[in-house]
Design a protein around this motif. Structure first.
Motif, short mmCIF file in Angstrom:
data_model
loop_
_atom_site.label_atom_id
_atom_site.label_comp_id
_atom_site.label_asym_id
_atom_site.label_seq_id
_atom_site.Cartn_x
_atom_site.Cartn_y
_atom_site.Cartn_z
N UNK A 41 22.05 -16.28 -10.71
CA UNK A 41 23.37 -16.64 -10.19
C UNK A 41 23.25 -17.22 -8.77
N UNK A 42 22.39 -16.61 -7.95
CA UNK A 42 22.19 -17.15 -6.60
C UNK A 42 21.52 -18.52 -6.66
N UNK A 43 20.59 -18.68 -7.59
CA UNK A 43 19.90 -19.96 -7.73
C UNK A 43 20.85 -21.07 -8.16
N UNK A 44 21.91 -20.70 -8.86
CA UNK A 44 22.88 -21.70 -9.32
C UNK A 44 23.62 -22.35 -8.16
N UNK A 45 23.58 -21.73 -6.98
CA UNK A 45 24.24 -22.31 -5.81
C UNK A 45 23.35 -23.28 -5.04
N UNK A 46 22.11 -23.45 -5.50
CA UNK A 46 21.20 -24.38 -4.85
C UNK A 46 21.43 -25.80 -5.35
N UNK A 47 21.09 -26.76 -4.51
CA UNK A 47 21.03 -28.14 -4.98
C UNK A 47 19.74 -28.32 -5.77
N UNK A 158 10.22 -12.25 -4.13
CA UNK A 158 9.80 -13.52 -3.54
C UNK A 158 10.90 -14.57 -3.67
N UNK A 159 11.53 -14.62 -4.84
CA UNK A 159 12.63 -15.57 -5.03
C UNK A 159 13.80 -15.24 -4.10
N UNK A 160 14.07 -13.93 -3.92
CA UNK A 160 15.18 -13.53 -3.05
C UNK A 160 14.94 -13.96 -1.61
N UNK A 161 13.70 -13.88 -1.15
CA UNK A 161 13.39 -14.33 0.21
C UNK A 161 13.65 -15.83 0.34
N UNK A 162 13.18 -16.61 -0.63
CA UNK A 162 13.39 -18.05 -0.57
C UNK A 162 14.88 -18.39 -0.64
N UNK A 163 15.61 -17.71 -1.51
CA UNK A 163 17.04 -17.95 -1.63
C UNK A 163 17.77 -17.61 -0.34
N UNK A 164 17.38 -16.51 0.28
CA UNK A 164 18.03 -16.10 1.52
C UNK A 164 17.77 -17.12 2.62
N UNK A 167 20.05 -19.88 2.45
CA UNK A 167 21.46 -19.55 2.69
C UNK A 167 22.19 -18.98 1.50
N UNK A 168 21.46 -18.51 0.47
CA UNK A 168 22.11 -18.02 -0.75
C UNK A 168 21.45 -16.71 -1.20
N UNK A 169 21.58 -15.68 -0.41
CA UNK A 169 21.00 -14.39 -0.76
C UNK A 169 21.58 -13.87 -2.07
N UNK A 170 20.75 -13.27 -2.93
CA UNK A 170 21.27 -12.67 -4.16
C UNK A 170 21.93 -11.32 -3.93
N UNK A 171 21.87 -10.80 -2.71
CA UNK A 171 22.44 -9.49 -2.44
C UNK A 171 21.50 -8.37 -2.84
N UNK A 172 22.04 -7.16 -2.91
CA UNK A 172 21.22 -5.99 -3.21
C UNK A 172 20.71 -6.02 -4.64
N UNK A 213 26.85 -2.05 6.57
CA UNK A 213 26.23 -3.26 6.05
C UNK A 213 26.89 -3.67 4.75
N UNK A 214 27.28 -4.93 4.60
CA UNK A 214 27.89 -5.39 3.34
C UNK A 214 26.94 -5.17 2.18
N UNK A 215 27.48 -4.69 1.06
CA UNK A 215 26.69 -4.52 -0.14
C UNK A 215 25.91 -3.23 -0.21
N UNK A 216 26.09 -2.33 0.77
CA UNK A 216 25.36 -1.06 0.74
C UNK A 216 25.78 -0.25 -0.47
N UNK A 217 24.83 0.31 -1.24
CA UNK A 217 25.19 1.11 -2.41
C UNK A 217 26.15 2.24 -2.05
#
Length: 226
Positions: A41-47, A158-164, A167-172, A213-217
């Motif tokens: 879902x986060x990747x879908x926000x990438x160009x 690793x993907x989450x770091x690249x996405x963040x 500018x498109x973090x996948x969140x927790x 922190x936003x998204x904290x469990x």
């Protein structure tokens, strides 16, 4: 003297514990599907350019990382069915996220069907396979299945770091965050106290100190991290 018997009785802790391994595997694979979905879902926000942009992780781009993670899930499922593919997926065959999603949906459907049919005997079975280098290996199925989820966790990170960075973090992506949000009956706490606030995670057992922190469990029972 009273009669004695050998082996576990119907009320023994050994017998009660046996189904736990099957449920553990099923829960892990439900979590794995959810966490993969967050990354997709986060990747879908990438160009298109960002999807292919070099990121310097184990694989060069978000696209390449996703294809590798998807390919590993497919590869192990093939092995569990008695087949030993000698090659996985080529990233170049998946030019955009739509092609990745379409293939992964089929793999995930087949994986969840396999997981749903598992028994304790299945998990104890030793599965042999030949890897892509022609080497023969053998492990119990339960070890291979946990390995596959753990492998996916590495590459999701690793993907989450690249996405963040883009500018498109996948969140927790934590397991207990999944339990709080969508875990289902097999992963829920034993005595949850439901909150009256809409959207509040269900696993709160008292009135925990919430993080700023936003998204904290939401299942924190004190001020410590999960």
């Amino acid at each position: 003297m009273p009669r004695t018997t050998t082996g576990a009785t119907s009320g023994s802790s050994t017998e009660r514990a046996r189904p736990v391994i099957v449920e553990l595997i099923r829960s892990l694979y439900r979590y794995n599907d959810w966490a993969n979905g967050r990354i997709l879902d986060a990747s879908a926000r990438l160009t298109c350019e960002q999807l292919l942009e070099g990121g310097g992780a184990s694989f060069d781009s978000v696209r390449d990382t996703l294809v590798h993670t998807m390919g590993a899930e497919w590869l192990y499922l093939e092995r569990w069915h008695g087949r030993s593919p000698r090659a996985s997926f080529a990233a170049a065959d998946f030019p955009d996220l739509a092609t990745i999603r379409a293939r992964w949906q089929t793999i995930e459907r087949d994986t969840q069907a396999f997981v749903a049919a598992l028994t304790e005997a299945d998990l104890a079975r030793v599965v042999e396979y030949t890897n892509m280098q022609g080497e023969r290996w053998a492990y119990p199925l339960w070890q291979q299945m946990i390995h596959q989820v753990n492998h996916a966790t590495q590459h999701r990170s690793e993907a989450a770091v690249m996405l963040t960075k883009l500018g498109h973090s996948p969140g927790w992506l934590d397991l207990l965050y999944f339990v709080d949000l969508v875990g289902g009956p097999d992963m829920a706490p034993h005595t949850p106290q439901r909150s009256s606030r809409p959207g509040e995670p269900r696993a709160r057992l008292d009135t925990p100190q919430r993080s700023s922190r936003p998204g904290e469990p939401g299942a924190r029972l004190d001020s410590e991290s999960k």
